[in-house]
Design an enzyme around this catalytic site. Sequence first.
Site, PDB file in Angstrom:
ATOM      1  N   ASP A 227       0.868  -1.191   0.000  1.00 21.31           N
ATOM      2  CA  ASP A 227       0.000   0.000   0.000  1.00 21.31           C
ATOM      3  C   ASP A 227       0.900   1.236   0.000  1.00 21.31           C
ATOM      4  OD1 ASP A 227      -2.206   1.859   0.598  1.00 21.31           O
ATOM      5  OD2 ASP A 227      -3.344   0.042   1.015  1.00 21.31           O
ATOM      6  N   HIS A 250       2.101   2.017  -3.219  1.00 17.60           N
ATOM      7  CA  HIS A 250       1.153   2.944  -3.830  1.00 17.60           C
ATOM      8  C   HIS A 250       1.650   4.384  -3.802  1.00 17.60           C
ATOM      9  CE1 HIS A 250      -2.457  -0.045  -3.312  1.00 17.60           C
ATOM     10  NE2 HIS A 250      -1.442  -0.543  -3.975  1.00 17.60           N
TER      11      HIS A 250
END
Length: 400
Positions: A227, A250
């Site tokens: 993430d 991310h």
Amino acid sequence: MAELIFNTCLNYLVLALGIFMLLSESPSPANAASVQYNVVSLGAKADGKTDSSKAFLSAWASACGSTSAATVYVPQGRFLVRSASFNGPCKNSAITVRIDGTLVAPSDYNVNGNVGNWIVLMHVTGVSVIGGTLDGQGTRLWACKNSGKSCPTGATNLKITNSQNILVSGLRSLNSQMFHIVINACQDVKMQGVKVSASGTSPNTDGIHIGASTGVTILNSKIGTGDDCVSIGPGSNNLWIQNIACGPGHGISIGSLGKDQQEDGVQNVTVKTVTFTGTQNGVRIKSWARPSNSFARNILFQHVIMNNVQNPIIIDQNYCPDSGCPSQASGVRVSDVTYQDIHGTSATEVAVKFDCSSKYPCTGIRMQDVKLIYQNQVATASCTHAGGSASGMEQPSSCL
Ligand SMILES: *[C@@H]1O[C@H](CO)[C@@H](O)[C@H](O)[C@H]1NC(C)=O
């Protein structure tokens, strides 16, 4: 005679003074290298199997209760520790936690999976965590989550909360069940030489999350995870993030902001000298598409290299998972965001995307020397409700 007595007295006086000085200079726990509490002396076993939580908590209790500087020492080896909270307030503000070994979370995710956090540092002032590895053993929980079954939420490897004047140096965080490191409601936190490592497909394993904190510095760190590498939540300001390698992951994200109607904004954030490799996003600002009084302002992204990044530069104010905001506009005011010296490759054609709120358009977006290539061609830029200026080299050409 009187002179002799006088001299003798003087001698005694000098002697007494000497002894006094000797005593006061001799090493004592109060001022020598700080008192040290070794978890192994307190019963921890470096076998990776024996629950050593009690020894860790007891070492902490002694260090925290010490009226002078104190050290908790964790030697080499693997130590099984359950969910544990190391709490203050303490009687001194110079605690060092020196870790040569590895703390291992229970491999059964049901043990920590519902308590939210694994290692917690709370209500402390003046704590340094030096070295060490935290192994969250998250792989089985990720597999459970990725299979679509119902599973525990998982625990954050390290949460530092309601604390001030914290240093984390040289820590490695592996395979957290959830977020790796969370800094919440803190002032003056410095993290340097941190390594975060988890699979690119591990769900919700953000590297470092900062929320409701002031004066957080993250330097010289390497973050690869499933993430966000760094995520910045509401109420965070005066952040400095420099020399970071991010990927997989991310990217670095301000937000999500504006989930709540009443929310503290984010301001004065510097992100510089960062390399993103194969990440979903590079530098991102993200807000919910629903009413809020929140904001993001005075943000600088500088000296950034993008290697095959899907959304190198993105402001997304239309975040709305599970249709929690049908046809609403974001209330979050985004202003004074500078992108300076950003180079590299985009994995998609749209390398720059400013998708701002229709109700509160982005203002003061500044682009300086941006060059992003998509498959050896010019990439494109897309602007919706975004205002600002561009100067220097601009590839793709600016849509502001
Ligand atoms: C912005 O944050 C930095 C730390 O990152 C701090 O040194 C500086 O004083 C802050 N500026 C303002 C105007 O608060």
